[in-house]
Design an enzyme around this catalytic site. Structure first.
Site, PDB file in Angstrom:
ATOM      1  N   TYR A   1       4.501   2.024  -9.864  1.00 45.87           N
ATOM      2  CA  TYR A   1       3.117   1.669 -10.214  1.00 45.87           C
ATOM      3  C   TYR A   1       3.052   0.167 -10.446  1.00 45.87           C
ATOM      4  CZ  TYR A   1       2.567   6.692 -11.246  1.00 45.87           C
ATOM      5  OH  TYR A   1       2.532   8.063 -11.177  1.00 45.87           O
TER       6      TYR A   1
ATOM      7  N   HIS B   1       1.418  15.020  -0.155  1.00 46.89           N
ATOM      8  CA  HIS B   1       1.580  14.163  -1.339  1.00 46.89           C
ATOM      9  C   HIS B   1       0.591  14.587  -2.425  1.00 46.89           C
ATOM     10  CE1 HIS B   1       1.755  10.421  -3.688  1.00 46.89           C
ATOM     11  NE2 HIS B   1       2.925  10.215  -3.098  1.00 46.89           N
TER      12      HIS B   1
ATOM     13  N   ASP C   1       7.016   3.420  -4.171  1.00 50.90           N
ATOM     14  CA  ASP C   1       7.391   2.262  -5.003  1.00 50.90           C
ATOM     15  C   ASP C   1       6.709   2.381  -6.357  1.00 50.90           C
ATOM     16  OD1 ASP C   1       5.345  -0.445  -3.589  1.00 50.90           O
ATOM     17  OD2 ASP C   1       4.819   1.595  -4.111  1.00 50.90           O
TER      18      ASP C   1
ATOM     19  N   PHE D   1       6.700   8.430 -10.287  1.00 54.34           N
ATOM     20  CA  PHE D   1       5.546   9.202 -10.759  1.00 54.34           C
ATOM     21  C   PHE D   1       5.366   9.169 -12.279  1.00 54.34           C
ATOM     22  CE2 PHE D   1       6.490  11.297  -6.639  1.00 54.34           C
ATOM     23  CZ  PHE D   1       5.268  11.081  -6.009  1.00 54.34           C
TER      24      PHE D   1
END
Length: 221
Positions: free
Chosen positions: A67, A187, A65, A78
């Site tokens: 920031y 990740h 989701d 990102f």
């Protein structure tokens, strides 16, 4: 919530917009933005689709989701706006690109430059309440973005899906691996990267090699 989404996606997803869950989701998002500070700004909720049109999709990167800090989210997973400090996961993405492709670490964390080359930067949940990570999860967004992934899988060929971390890897079941290429790794978050699950995956050079083999222009990461 205004669904200001490029025509190439609108034509593909029209059935989703007419489903009851999407009406419920729209009402929820509208209420949240009215009563709370939420990100990204309303006009940027569908930015990933507007900067990367359906016909141009060559790569899909899946985030969880947006920031949730002020000024960070711009509708691309990102990615952060110009002039905003790079969050830890983005730092590790750029570090991997630096070592993989010998490309200098960039000043800007704004990934619009990737999106315009055919990289769909898709968060599974497209909105979030300020300072409350995951606050808009399980409200309908995942149903919508799963439909996006399925439609790409069905209607396109030779797309590279970059699935980073456990959450993204779960999306592999939506993708026809006979038609598309799936790269998985840990990740880029410090927790995963520092345990050796991210650095050295060489996803960026591998992606460009795959695209070149298929006759597509590589990405200028």
């Amino acid at each position: 919530m205004n669904v200001n989404i490029h025509e190439s996606w609108k034509n593909l997803l029209v059935d989703e917009f007419n489903k009851p869950y999407f009406e419920t989701l729209t009402a929820f998002v509208r209420s949240e933005y009215m009563h709370h500070t939420c990100y990204p700004p309303g006009k940027q909720i569908f930015s990933s689709f507007n900067h990367c049109h359906f016909d141009d999709v060559k790569i899909v990167i899946i985030g969880q989701d947006p920031y949730h800090g002020a000024g960070q989210a711009n509708g691309l997973c990102f990615s952060v706006n110009d002039g905003i400090a790079h969050p830890p996961s983005l730092i590790n993405i750029f570090k991997e690109i630096e070592s993989d492709l010998n490309i200098q670490y960039p000043k800007s964390g704004n990934l619009e430059r990737w999106a315009k080359q055919g990289v769909l930067l898709l968060n599974a949940t497209l909105t979030v309440r300020a300072h409350e990570a995951g606050s808009h999860q399980k409200k309908g967004w995942e149903t919508f973005t799963d439909a996006v992934i399925k439609n790409i899988s069905i209607h396109k060929e030779d797309v590279v899906f970059l699935l980073w971390g456990g959450f993204a890897k779960q999306k592999a079941k939506l993708i026809d691996s006979n038609k598309h290429n799936i790269f998985t790794s840990g990740h880029p978050s410090p927790l995963s990267a520092n345990r050796g699950y991210w650095f050295g995956n060489k996803h960026f050079s591998k992606t460009n090699s795959y695209l070149s083999d298929k006759g597509y222009a590589p990405i200028n990461w």
